[in-house]
Design a protein around this motif. Structure first.
Motif, PDB file in Angstrom:
ATOM      1  N   UNK A 178      37.690  37.026  48.835  1.00 31.41           N
ATOM      2  CA  UNK A 178      38.980  36.601  48.301  1.00 31.41           C
ATOM      3  C   UNK A 178      39.168  35.120  48.593  1.00 31.41           C
ATOM      4  N   UNK A 179      39.511  34.375  47.549  1.00 35.54           N
ATOM      5  CA  UNK A 179      39.872  32.968  47.697  1.00 35.54           C
ATOM      6  C   UNK A 179      41.290  32.813  47.142  1.00 35.54           C
ATOM      7  N   UNK A 180      41.916  31.673  47.332  1.00 39.62           N
ATOM      8  CA  UNK A 180      43.258  31.485  46.776  1.00 39.62           C
ATOM      9  C   UNK A 180      43.305  31.628  45.250  1.00 39.62           C
ATOM     10  N   UNK A 181      42.187  31.353  44.573  1.00 32.95           N
ATOM     11  CA  UNK A 181      42.189  31.354  43.110  1.00 32.95           C
ATOM     12  C   UNK A 181      41.600  32.580  42.456  1.00 32.95           C
ATOM     13  N   UNK A 182      40.773  33.346  43.183  1.00 39.17           N
ATOM     14  CA  UNK A 182      40.135  34.509  42.547  1.00 39.17           C
ATOM     15  C   UNK A 182      39.529  35.437  43.593  1.00 39.17           C
ATOM     16  N   UNK A 183      39.077  36.590  43.102  1.00 38.10           N
ATOM     17  CA  UNK A 183      38.304  37.512  43.932  1.00 38.10           C
ATOM     18  C   UNK A 183      36.916  37.580  43.329  1.00 38.10           C
ATOM     19  N   UNK A 184      35.903  37.315  44.150  1.00 36.65           N
ATOM     20  CA  UNK A 184      34.507  37.427  43.742  1.00 36.65           C
ATOM     21  C   UNK A 184      34.034  38.827  44.102  1.00 36.65           C
ATOM     22  N   UNK A 185      33.425  39.525  43.145  1.00 38.40           N
ATOM     23  CA  UNK A 185      32.843  40.854  43.385  1.00 38.40           C
ATOM     24  C   UNK A 185      31.324  40.708  43.329  1.00 38.40           C
ATOM     25  N   UNK A 186      30.632  41.252  44.340  1.00 41.71           N
ATOM     26  CA  UNK A 186      29.187  41.063  44.430  1.00 41.71           C
ATOM     27  C   UNK A 186      28.382  42.325  44.180  1.00 41.71           C
ATOM     28  N   UNK A 187      28.927  43.486  44.434  1.00 43.38           N
ATOM     29  CA  UNK A 187      28.144  44.720  44.310  1.00 43.38           C
ATOM     30  C   UNK A 187      28.641  45.605  43.174  1.00 43.38           C
TER      31      UNK A 187
END
Length: 188
Positions: A178-187
């Protein structure tokens, strides 16, 4: 970039963030954190922030969880720097914390939780687009997460770098960050 370079860069960038910007960034992190699906989470481990290192304010996340998901058992870590291992202790509030010799807030409780953990909020300095992270270099969380089925969630004030060039077999990937601008999904 390699881990050492990323570590130095991230610590420098954190120190340069204005305090009012940190407050806003923490609010944005909490807003995204609150969008996660906690319906299957019974036990959650979360790191406690080191204010001097301008880490994300996980106390906001803990307070939000207590208000919106009181059924979730919240665990916080205690680090043993002699063994480079952590123990996990149930969150009992700010009054039950003390600073370690390394100036890290830790629970005073000696009662160790040894059961299953569904979600782990992992500290980091930087992460890449594959879900690998750079921490402070002691390997506490990689050892803890090795073989764990827990959902691994990072919190970062900064966006992903393209690649960490010196990832090794002991590095454990995040499931999302989680970042202030988005959520990165890796799996996915």
């Amino acid at each position: 970039m390699n881990k050492s370079e990323l570590r130095k860069q991230a610590m420098t960038e954190r120190r340069l963030i204005d305090p009012s910007a940190i407050k806003r960034l923490n609010e944005q992190l909490l807003q995204r954190f609150s969008k996660l699906d906690f319906s299957a989470i019974s036990v959650l481990h979360i790191f406690l922030p080191i204010a001097e290192k301008a880490e994300p304010d996980t106390f906001q996340c803990i307070n939000w969880l207590k208000n919106h998901h009181p059924h979730i058992k919240i665990l916080v870590p205690k680090a043993d720097f002699r063994t480079a291992l952590m123990t996990h202790h149930e969150w009992r509030g700010m009054d039950y914390l003390e600073k370690s010799t390394f100036n890290i807030l830790e629970p005073r409780s000696e009662e160790v939780y040894k059961g299953l953990i569904d979600l782990v909020v992992v500290p980091l300095l930087a992460f890449d687009k594959c879900g690998y992270r750079v921490g402070y270099g002691k390997g506490f969380y990689d050892r803890f997460l090795e073989g764990s089925d827990a959902l691994k969630v990072g919190l970062s004030f900064f966006e992903a770098v393209d690649e960490i060039s010196d990832v090794d077999a002991l590095d454990v990937r995040l499931d999302l960050c989680i970042t202030p601008d988005k959520i990165y999904y890796f799996n996915t």
